[in-house]
Design a protein around this motif. Structure first.
Motif, PDB file in Angstrom:
ATOM      1  N   GLY A   1     -37.494  62.261-153.221  1.00 52.84           N
ATOM      2  CA  GLY A   1     -38.123  62.256-154.526  1.00 52.84           C
ATOM      3  C   GLY A   1     -37.124  62.141-155.648  1.00 52.84           C
ATOM      4  N   GLY A   2     -37.588  62.347-156.874  1.00 49.63           N
ATOM      5  CA  GLY A   2     -36.693  62.280-158.024  1.00 49.63           C
ATOM      6  C   GLY A   2     -36.381  60.846-158.392  1.00 49.63           C
ATOM      7  N   ASN A   3     -35.217  60.665-158.966  1.00 48.30           N
ATOM      8  CA  ASN A   3     -34.836  59.349-159.488  1.00 48.30           C
ATOM      9  C   ASN A   3     -33.835  58.636-158.587  1.00 48.30           C
ATOM     10  OD1 ASN A   3     -32.622  60.925-159.877  1.00 48.30           O
ATOM     11  ND2 ASN A   3     -32.331  60.418-162.055  1.00 48.30           N
ATOM     12  N   ALA A   4     -33.877  58.906-157.313  1.00 47.38           N
ATOM     13  CA  ALA A   4     -33.001  58.264-156.312  1.00 47.38           C
ATOM     14  C   ALA A   4     -31.542  58.595-156.524  1.00 47.38           C
ATOM     15  CB  ALA A   4     -33.199  56.748-156.299  1.00 47.38           C
ATOM     16  N   ASP A   5     -31.257  59.752-157.120  1.00 45.85           N
ATOM     17  CA  ASP A   5     -29.873  60.202-157.279  1.00 45.85           C
ATOM     18  C   ASP A   5     -29.489  60.988-156.038  1.00 45.85           C
ATOM     19  OD1 ASP A   5     -27.442  61.194-157.974  1.00 45.85           O
ATOM     20  OD2 ASP A   5     -28.164  62.475-159.608  1.00 45.85           O
ATOM     21  N   PRO A   6     -28.608  60.441-155.176  1.00 45.91           N
ATOM     22  CA  PRO A   6     -28.366  61.079-153.889  1.00 45.91           C
ATOM     23  C   PRO A   6     -27.509  62.327-153.925  1.00 45.91           C
ATOM     24  CG  PRO A   6     -26.987  59.152-154.114  1.00 45.91           C
ATOM     25  CD  PRO A   6     -27.882  59.181-155.307  1.00 45.91           C
ATOM     26  N   GLY A   7     -26.857  62.641-155.039  1.00 45.11           N
ATOM     27  CA  GLY A   7     -25.992  63.809-155.056  1.00 45.11           C
ATOM     28  C   GLY A   7     -24.714  63.535-154.291  1.00 45.11           C
ATOM     29  N   PRO A   8     -23.910  64.580-153.997  1.00 47.61           N
ATOM     30  CA  PRO A   8     -22.629  64.383-153.325  1.00 47.61           C
ATOM     31  C   PRO A   8     -22.763  63.600-152.022  1.00 47.61           C
ATOM     32  CG  PRO A   8     -22.764  66.590-154.194  1.00 47.61           C
ATOM     33  CD  PRO A   8     -24.122  65.977-154.377  1.00 47.61           C
ATOM     34  N   THR A   9     -21.664  63.105-151.577  1.00 46.91           N
ATOM     35  CA  THR A   9     -21.575  61.979-150.655  1.00 46.91           C
ATOM     36  C   THR A   9     -22.441  62.054-149.404  1.00 46.91           C
ATOM     37  OG1 THR A   9     -19.291  61.766-151.384  1.00 46.91           O
ATOM     38  CG2 THR A   9     -19.945  60.493-149.466  1.00 46.91           C
ATOM     39  N   PHE A  10     -23.354  61.088-149.299  1.00 44.58           N
ATOM     40  CA  PHE A  10     -24.058  60.798-148.051  1.00 44.58           C
ATOM     41  C   PHE A  10     -23.207  59.804-147.261  1.00 44.58           C
ATOM     42  CE2 PHE A  10     -27.510  62.800-150.077  1.00 44.58           C
ATOM     43  CZ  PHE A  10     -28.563  62.968-149.183  1.00 44.58           C
ATOM     44  N   THR A  11     -23.414  59.745-145.970  1.00 37.95           N
ATOM     45  CA  THR A  11     -22.717  58.781-145.124  1.00 37.95           C
ATOM     46  C   THR A  11     -23.750  57.925-144.412  1.00 37.95           C
ATOM     47  OG1 THR A  11     -20.842  60.269-144.776  1.00 37.95           O
ATOM     48  CG2 THR A  11     -21.121  58.463-143.203  1.00 37.95           C
ATOM     49  N   VAL A  12     -23.627  56.613-144.559  1.00 37.85           N
ATOM     50  CA  VAL A  12     -24.553  55.679-143.923  1.00 37.85           C
ATOM     51  C   VAL A  12     -23.806  54.909-142.846  1.00 37.85           C
ATOM     52  CG1 VAL A  12     -26.069  53.697-144.247  1.00 37.85           C
ATOM     53  CG2 VAL A  12     -25.913  55.453-146.028  1.00 37.85           C
ATOM     54  N   ARG A  13     -24.236  55.098-141.624  1.00 30.23           N
ATOM     55  CA  ARG A  13     -23.685  54.315-140.497  1.00 30.23           C
ATOM     56  C   ARG A  13     -24.544  53.072-140.358  1.00 30.23           C
ATOM     57  NH1 ARG A  13     -20.110  56.716-136.031  1.00 30.23           N
ATOM     58  NH2 ARG A  13     -19.941  55.028-134.539  1.00 30.23           N
ATOM     59  N   THR A  14     -23.956  51.926-140.654  1.00 25.21           N
ATOM     60  CA  THR A  14     -24.717  50.684-140.658  1.00 25.21           C
ATOM     61  C   THR A  14     -24.642  49.990-139.299  1.00 25.21           C
ATOM     62  OG1 THR A  14     -22.898  49.228-141.341  1.00 25.21           O
ATOM     63  CG2 THR A  14     -24.068  50.436-143.088  1.00 25.21           C
ATOM     64  N   THR A  15     -25.353  48.883-139.200  1.00 26.88           N
ATOM     65  CA  THR A  15     -25.337  48.071-137.980  1.00 26.88           C
ATOM     66  C   THR A  15     -24.208  47.048-138.006  1.00 26.88           C
ATOM     67  OG1 THR A  15     -26.836  46.459-138.984  1.00 26.88           O
ATOM     68  CG2 THR A  15     -27.839  48.279-137.752  1.00 26.88           C
ATOM     69  N   LEU A  16     -23.558  46.893-139.141  1.00 23.51           N
ATOM     70  CA  LEU A  16     -22.554  45.845-139.292  1.00 23.51           C
ATOM     71  C   LEU A  16     -21.372  46.049-138.348  1.00 23.51           C
ATOM     72  CD1 LEU A  16     -22.580  43.509-141.520  1.00 23.51           C
ATOM     73  CD2 LEU A  16     -20.611  44.698-142.462  1.00 23.51           C
ATOM     74  N   ASP A  17     -20.837  44.964-137.833  1.00 23.35           N
ATOM     75  CA  ASP A  17     -19.607  44.982-137.052  1.00 23.35           C
ATOM     76  C   ASP A  17     -18.501  44.418-137.938  1.00 23.35           C
ATOM     77  OD1 ASP A  17     -17.448  43.796-135.346  1.00 23.35           O
ATOM     78  OD2 ASP A  17     -18.661  44.641-133.733  1.00 23.35           O
ATOM     79  N   ARG A  18     -17.532  45.273-138.297  1.00 32.19           N
ATOM     80  CA  ARG A  18     -16.524  44.860-139.264  1.00 32.19           C
ATOM     81  C   ARG A  18     -15.702  43.665-138.790  1.00 32.19           C
ATOM     82  NH1 ARG A  18     -12.532  49.424-141.506  1.00 32.19           N
ATOM     83  NH2 ARG A  18     -11.260  48.801-139.723  1.00 32.19           N
TER      84      ARG A  18
END
Length: 600
Positions: free
Chosen positions: A284-301
């Motif tokens: 909820g709210g205004n999409a402000d995530p606050g202190p650092t979230f970590t997103v593990r993506t599908t991308l292969d660097r």
């Protein structure tokens, strides 16, 4: 909750009017009515929002906002890191009580003539308060609070905690806040393992972290590290011999972290927009995530780097034909995971965040024939069924033109697809337009499609991602593919708040139909318009629109489906760039690199 405006103004006036030796009664830790039970709570207070993006193997892809690492206890910080900080930033740190009156007097003298405070007037205590409590205040107002609060703040938390707080919150450039994030970003290991030279390099960048960090300007960062080492020797923390030895050492940078951030620009921007929507829906709210979230993506660097490399090389080799034309590439595995995505030329250099892989709607040309021929196969035709490729006009009298200007009266479906015969495709579409549209919809094309004969020539617009996704459903044997970019998301405490639920097992094509189409697309690559893309076991289709405005190649091999597009944003013609030239060249190079990476 900030103080009322009149109190702020009063504090600012008092700070400038009263003798410097008079300290105010307010403690920085109490300015906002907050109570902290531990130094860890102070270190975590008022941190900005941010998201760290990792590839599928956990390797750094860059960050958006403030990227924090672990909060490091002072006992685990190398001694030379603390010494470097004191020697460079606050030589009298253990002598003053939070305010360096000599330095402050000098700073105020400069302020009278220049209108600004010099950095030398601030102690580490003051800088720590600024980073945590006063970062959103104006310069003079902030300085006033620092002056009236520094001694009380230091009395409450102690000098040891000041160093702990400073090093866990200060900005080191490239999105890294805190020494652990910086150590992992630049050197590939935690702060506890920093060498003397690495500590000096980090501290040396603090005067201008965005410009002096090791990735932004390695040469100047080395110079600043030398200045810090000399300061440490002058302060008696190390010997001159140790300083000289450290200067000779070469910094071993985690260049792959810089590479990850550089090559994944468009993907990261797109991922960040999707993360914000996820966060708003979940919390909820205004999409402000606050202190650092970590997103593990599908991308292969590694695959991402290969995609960028092959696109750049092809653009250089074909500069006269392409000019400033843009390009895009997307690679999916059979489960729909986005393994590579390039949305255009260098996003960072051009400050261009338009992702052409999924935002640009372009005519696919003959690459759209996938749906025409699949619909024909489902009607009962076979690869050996005969179709007429002789001249054919549109209803308005315009002639349908074949790319090679050949109009065979009879040819098989396999030959018609391999040679990309438009007249044959139009005859397969005539009377069956609704079936072609339904097939495209079933395979994930969501853009508007006008139900007319022009579909046979690919005159309806779609996106590279949607078209590549459709080919992936043929490549995997007919199972539904939904392209996705996230594996999982962790909150600031490391708790999993999202995990991809798994690929759908829904069947969208009969397995036999999918196998037949794979065979026909293989012929395109073996003997037809896609010969320049040939790889063993590969299959795919070219697409070229009128006047060479768009050029495509989409195909699959070894569990990868890859789409490549080249064209101008303003739809201007290119000089003879067809789907069988530059896109096919890029596709083949990328697939060859993918095979090598898998073997490696």
């Amino acid at each position: 909750m900030p103080l009322p405006s009149f109190l702020r103004k009063t504090a600012a006036l008092l700070a400038l009017a009263v003798p410097l030796a008079v300290a105010g009664p307010a403690a920085a830790v109490e300015l906002f009515g907050e109570t902290f039970k531990s130094a860890e709570e102070i270190a975590a207070f008022n941190r900005g929002d941010g998201v760290r993006y990792l590839d599928r193997q956990g390797r750094f892809l860059g960050s958006v906002g403030e990227n924090y690492g672990e909060i490091v206890p002072i006992e685990k910080m190398p001694r030379h890191l603390l010494q470097a900080l004191i020697a460079k930033e606050d030589r009298r740190f253990f002598e003053h009580d939070g305010l360096d009156y000599f330095g402050l007097a000098r700073a105020l003298s400069v302020a009278v003539t220049s209108g600004r405070f010099s950095q030398g007037g601030s102690t580490l205590t003051q800088q720590t308060m600024k980073n945590i409590f006063f970062k959103d205040y104006g310069r003079w107002e902030r300085k006033a609070y620092e002056i009236i609060s520094a001694q009380d703040f230091e009395d409450k938390v102690g000098k040891r905690t000041v160093l702990y707080l400073y090093l866990n919150r200060v900005y080191f450039g490239f999105g890294a806040y805190g020494v652990d994030a910086a150590a992992k970003l630049y050197f590939g290991h935690p702060a506890s393992k920093l060498t003397l030279k690495e500590s000096a390099a980090l501290i040396g960048s603090l005067t201008a972290p965005s410009r002096l960090n090791p990735f932004a300007d390695r040469e100047r960062n080395e110079e600043k590290a030398g200045v810090v080492l000399d300061a440490m020797a002058d302060a008696g923390f190390i010997t001159a011999k140790q300083a000289a030895a450290a200067k000779r050492q070469k910094l071993e940078l985690a260049e792959t972290n810089r590479l990850g951030a550089q090559v994944a620009g468009h993907f990261r921007e797109t991922a960040n927009a999707r993360f914000r929507r996820f966060h708003a829906a979940r919390f909820g709210g205004n999409a402000d995530p606050g202190p650092t979230f970590t997103v593990r993506t599908t991308l292969d660097r590694d695959l991402q780097a290969a995609a960028v490399r092959n696109l750049e090389r092809a653009a250089q080799r074909n500069a006269k034909r392409m000019g400033d034309a843009e390009y895009a590439l997307v690679a999916l595995n059979d489960r729909g995971e986005v393994l590579a995505m390039v949305g255009g030329r260098d996003a960072a250099a051009r400050r261009d965040h338009f992702n052409r892989a999924l935002q640009a709607r372009r005519q696919p040309g003959s690459a759209f024939k996938l749906f025409v021929f699949l619909a024909a196969l489902e009607r009962g035709l076979t690869p050996d069924s005969v179709v007429d490729g002789s001249p054919l006009p549109f209803a308005d009298g315009r002639s349908i033109r074949n790319f090679d200007d050949a109009y065979p009266k009879q040819l098989t479906l396999r030959q018609a697809l391999a040679r990309s015969v438009n007249t044959a495709s139009a005859r397969l579409t005539a009377g069956h337009v609704d079936e072609v549209v339904a097939m495209a919809r079933r395979l994930g094309v969501e853009t508007p499609l006008e139900a007319n004969l022009g579909l046979a020539l690919g005159n309806a617009e779609t996106t590279l991602l949607q078209l590549t996704q459709a080919y992936a459903m043929v490549g995997n044997g007919g199972t539904k593919v939904e392209a996705h970019a996230f594996q999982r998301i962790l909150d600031p405490r490391g708790r999993e708040v999202y995990a991809y639920p798994g690929a759908s097992a829904e069947r969208v094509l009969d397995a036999g139909t999918a196998a037949t189409m794979r065979s026909m697309l293989g012929e395109v690559m073996a003997t037809g318009t896609g010969r320049a893309a040939f790889v063993k076991g590969g299959a795919g289709k070219t697409g070229t629109t009128n006047d060479y405005r768009d050029a495509w190649f989409v195909g699959f091999a070894g569990g990868l489906t890859v789409g490549v597009w080249v064209g101008n944003d303003d739809n201007a013609p290119m000089k003879g760039v067809s789907g069988g030239s530059v896109p096919a060249e890029v596709w083949r190079g990328f697939m060859q690199d993918a095979v090598k990476l898998r073997k490696g």
